[in-house]
Design an enzyme around this catalytic site. Sequence first.
Site, short mmCIF file in Angstrom:
data_model
loop_
_atom_site.label_atom_id
_atom_site.label_comp_id
_atom_site.label_asym_id
_atom_site.label_seq_id
_atom_site.Cartn_x
_atom_site.Cartn_y
_atom_site.Cartn_z
N ASP A 11 3.38 2.24 -12.30
CA ASP A 11 4.33 1.23 -12.45
C ASP A 11 5.79 1.58 -11.60
O ASP A 11 6.62 2.40 -11.96
CB ASP A 11 4.65 0.82 -13.58
N ASP A 105 3.85 -3.95 -7.27
CA ASP A 105 4.55 -2.53 -8.08
C ASP A 105 3.71 -2.06 -9.06
O ASP A 105 4.26 -1.07 -9.70
CB ASP A 105 5.76 -2.96 -8.64
N GLU A 106 2.51 -2.40 -9.28
CA GLU A 106 1.67 -1.56 -10.30
C GLU A 106 0.09 -1.66 -9.75
O GLU A 106 -0.40 -2.40 -9.30
CB GLU A 106 1.95 -2.13 -11.71
#
Length: 452
Positions: A11, A105-106
């Site tokens: 993350d 973002d992850e």
Amino acid sequence: MRAQASVLHLDLDAFFAAVEQRDKPSLRGKPVIVGGVGNRGVVSTASYEARVYGVRSAMSTREARARCPHAAYLSGRFEAYRATSAAVMRLLRSRSPLVEPLSLDEAFVDLARADLPDLEVATVTRFAEDLRREVVEVTGGLTASVGIASSKFVAKVASDLDKPDGLVVVAPGTELDLLRPMHVSVIPGVGPATVDRLRRAGVHTIADLQQLSEDELVRMLGRAHGHGLHQLAYARDDRQVEADREAKSVSVEGTYEHDLTDRRLMEQLLTRQAGDVARRLRKNGLSGRTVTIKVRLYDFTTLNRSTTLPSPTDDEALIARMARRLLEDLDTSGGVRLLGVGVSGLADWVQDELFGTGDEDDAGPDEPGQPGTDAPAAPYAAAPVPPDPTGGYRPGMDVVHEEHGRGWVWGAGKGVVTVRFETAETPPGPVRTFAIDDAALTRWQAPAPESE
């Protein structure tokens, strides 16, 4: 669960805000808030410096400004976010063929398919430490928090435990020791309504949840939800990492213990669900053209109604309005068991109002340290749209001036635009103000990446 800790969850920390701080030297170490910059906007990401003041994702911009008035309020730059995300995803895929992006973002990574000598805790820990250093290199300074465990659920929980820039490896056999003291809200799908229902039953932690039988949870929450909650309370999660799973739609729905008959309550629920859908769209850098509602009646008849917009949107007010309008045509007098809102026809771009702010105030540039105004935006209004006093310039937008070079928009309004001239490779730069029709100032676009 797997016998080894071989599922990695990565993350990127405060991703949108971190990209802005990377590219804007004057904002490094300072509160930065990315999202809708008008009072009707919503916070997408707050830097850790802003979180100290209680600012968080999904908070209204009005409340964020009250809590942290000295922050930099910026609109989104999805080109920069997508490019940075793509660099990270390429890195992950170079380490394992099984990478499942969840958003920009992850992602999950299957370490069982990585080129590792074994899956012992020490080995995967070294792998993750190297990976985090490589993330810093390929992103130009961004950090990532990583969790590794024997399942997706526990890996994602672990990645949240030592933020920012943390690493937590949960050794096989220790999952329940980790989970027991945690609040039930760490379990996916346990939102405020389920938390409240469990609280009334005296359940606050996962240890409390383990005291209830599966039958009790099914009676309390329904078969699917009760069964799933019971499994995750004991860390039982056999979901596989799915490479490059592509979302076709984003939707939220709820099943209700008692049939709904109050139309105003149904409209309120649809509005709340539309907000959840819009936030998920923004988090993934997506928008969509088709709004759909799903209604299951008292007799289990399921109805779906859709409408298609002229262009993609991530505006929660617009999605909610379309959902309520679709409900108007349905006879719900007998009662409703389930309501849902979804958006499909997804695109990886949004309109100029990237975060669906829609604030119609004609405001000039903010005081130094508070960049940002909204243009009057009414893309679906029947009345003619007045001239834009910002010239289309949005806070945070990349621009270039023939004399001063590259910079970013600090604020715009009342016919002028204020620019700070700096880039990721320069020290903090000077601030200059121009007329919005200054021909020497134009929007800057990053060159297209070379094809591989």
